[in-house]
Motif scaffolding. Structure first.
Motif, PDB file in Angstrom:
ATOM      1  N   ALA A 201       0.872  -1.145   0.159  1.00  0.00           N
ATOM      2  CA  ALA A 201      -0.025  -0.177  -0.029  1.00  0.00           C
ATOM      3  C   ALA A 201       0.725   1.170  -0.131  1.00  0.00           C
ATOM      4  CB  ALA A 201      -1.097   0.062   1.136  1.00  0.00           C
ATOM      5  N   ILE A 202       0.356   2.212  -0.715  1.00  0.00           N
ATOM      6  CA  ILE A 202       1.146   3.611  -0.747  1.00  0.00           C
ATOM      7  C   ILE A 202       0.350   4.801  -0.059  1.00  0.00           C
ATOM      8  CG2 ILE A 202       2.513   3.159  -2.745  1.00  0.00           C
ATOM      9  CD1 ILE A 202       0.322   4.599  -4.379  1.00  0.00           C
ATOM     10  N   ARG A 203      -0.951   4.456   0.201  1.00  0.00           N
ATOM     11  CA  ARG A 203      -1.896   5.566   0.709  1.00  0.00           C
ATOM     12  C   ARG A 203      -2.652   4.935   1.753  1.00  0.00           C
ATOM     13  NH1 ARG A 203       1.414   8.146  -1.198  1.00  0.00           N
ATOM     14  NH2 ARG A 203       1.363  10.029  -2.400  1.00  0.00           N
ATOM     15  N   LEU A 204      -3.172   5.532   2.897  1.00  0.00           N
ATOM     16  CA  LEU A 204      -4.274   5.349   3.740  1.00  0.00           C
ATOM     17  C   LEU A 204      -5.453   6.382   3.605  1.00  0.00           C
ATOM     18  CD1 LEU A 204      -5.285   4.031   6.562  1.00  0.00           C
ATOM     19  CD2 LEU A 204      -3.830   5.952   7.600  1.00  0.00           C
ATOM     20  N   LEU A 205      -6.517   5.720   3.380  1.00  0.00           N
ATOM     21  CA  LEU A 205      -7.777   6.419   3.599  1.00  0.00           C
ATOM     22  C   LEU A 205      -8.196   6.270   4.872  1.00  0.00           C
ATOM     23  CD1 LEU A 205      -9.320   6.179   0.090  1.00  0.00           C
ATOM     24  CD2 LEU A 205      -8.663   8.444   1.165  1.00  0.00           C
ATOM     25  N   LEU A 206      -8.742   7.301   5.713  1.00  0.00           N
ATOM     26  CA  LEU A 206      -9.082   7.086   7.133  1.00  0.00           C
ATOM     27  C   LEU A 206     -10.314   7.979   7.150  1.00  0.00           C
ATOM     28  CD1 LEU A 206      -7.108   6.736  10.466  1.00  0.00           C
ATOM     29  CD2 LEU A 206      -8.914   8.333  10.225  1.00  0.00           C
ATOM     30  N   ARG A 207     -11.260   7.427   7.796  1.00  0.00           N
ATOM     31  CA  ARG A 207     -12.620   8.278   8.530  1.00  0.00           C
ATOM     32  C   ARG A 207     -12.685   7.935   9.984  1.00  0.00           C
ATOM     33  NH1 ARG A 207     -15.868   6.311   3.193  1.00  0.00           N
ATOM     34  NH2 ARG A 207     -15.890   4.754   4.426  1.00  0.00           N
ATOM     35  N   GLY A 208     -13.326   8.971  10.576  1.00  0.00           N
ATOM     36  CA  GLY A 208     -13.590   8.629  12.003  1.00  0.00           C
ATOM     37  C   GLY A 208     -14.588   9.733  12.436  1.00  0.00           C
ATOM     38  N   ILE A 209     -15.144   9.329  13.677  1.00  0.00           N
ATOM     39  CA  ILE A 209     -16.047  10.205  14.329  1.00  0.00           C
ATOM     40  C   ILE A 209     -15.600  10.767  15.769  1.00  0.00           C
ATOM     41  CG2 ILE A 209     -18.572  10.170  15.081  1.00  0.00           C
ATOM     42  CD1 ILE A 209     -18.972   7.647  13.232  1.00  0.00           C
ATOM     43  N   LYS A 210     -15.861  12.133  15.983  1.00  0.00           N
ATOM     44  CA  LYS A 210     -15.173  12.666  17.051  1.00  0.00           C
ATOM     45  C   LYS A 210     -16.218  12.169  18.383  1.00  0.00           C
ATOM     46  CE  LYS A 210     -14.173  17.279  18.994  1.00  0.00           C
ATOM     47  NZ  LYS A 210     -13.916  18.445  18.497  1.00  0.00           N
TER      48      LYS A 210
END
Length: 246
Positions: A201-210
């Motif tokens: 992998a060359i990139r990370l996509l990350l989503r999160g909730i505060k």
């Protein structure tokens, strides 16, 4: 006078004027916009917006989003305003250094005001690698030492409770991103981006909730190129704006 090109994104749905030299929008911007969990009426802040590519692509998908583009370079902010006009998009352009609290406040960026923050932080920090002699590229690609934590702290500080963050970064900085964002976010979803099925992998996509306490999920990987070196059908559809990564 800044030399620019006029480019098309999402199969021509977004027109983008951007500098010939320095950082230019490409696949990273497309993927971040495609991963943005935007909803109708959301207040969306694009942090480190440059010429506005990510926010403009999000606006092409969700017309009712309320957009703020945050960028410190005055030349890029002028191009961002031009791109908003050219695409018929309503939005605010805030000239601010996201790492500087006083600068954020002066630009009207209020804490806990955003439903969604999108960011593609500079990938390097001083001392980690040789920095480009091109000033525009260097500013887009490098932070001061320790700058990633300060950047992400500022981004999460803009979020309302239960607001959402979407980030793209280098895959080799996954542990650092998780350590930093784990202080404020939960329910994180990770998607690793590979140049081909047989390469790391060359990139990370990350989503999160505060403020969420939900566990982390690892999503299926995204493969950009097939054995022939051309985009996979999924990557091609993302670049044409025919699908997303929600």
């Amino acid at each position: 006078m800044l030399e620019v090109t006029q480019d098309l994104l999402l199969g021509g749905r977004v027109r983008l004027v951007q500098p010939v030299r320095g950082h230019r929008a490409g696949t990273d911007a497309v993927l971040l916009a495609a991963a943005a969990p935007v909803r109708p009426g959301d207040g969306v802040v694009d942090v480190g917006a440059a010429t506005g590519a990510v926010g403009l692509m999000v606006a092409a998908r969700e017309k009712d989003a309320r957009l703020v583009f945050v960028e410190r370079d005055p030349d890029l902010t002028e191009l961002c305003r031009r791109n908003l006009r050219d695409n018929g998009i309503q939005g605010e352009v805030a000239v601010a250094d996201v790492l500087d609290k006083a600068s954020r406040q002066a630009a009207g960026l209020s804490p806990e005001s955003a439903d969604l923050v999108l960011t593609n932080p500079p990938f390097l920090e001083e001392g980690q690698a040789r920095i480009s002699p091109d000033l525009g590229r260097a500013a887009a690609h490098a932070l001061p030492a320790g700058g990633l934590e300060a950047w992400l702290k500022a981004c999460t500080g803009l979020l309302k409770p239960k607001g959402r963050l979407a980030l793209i970064h280098r895959a080799d900085r996954t542990a650092e991103c998780l350590e930093i964002l784990g202080k404020w976010l939960g329910g994180m979803e990770l998607c690793f981006v590979h140049p081909s099925a047989d390469r790391p992998a060359i990139r990370l996509l990350l989503r999160g909730i505060k403020g969420s306490r939900a566990p982390m999920s690892i999503l299926p990987p995204l493969i950009l190129n097939g054995p022939d070196g051309r985009f996979t059908p999924e990557a091609e559809a993302l670049h044409r704006g025919e699908t997303d990564l929600l």
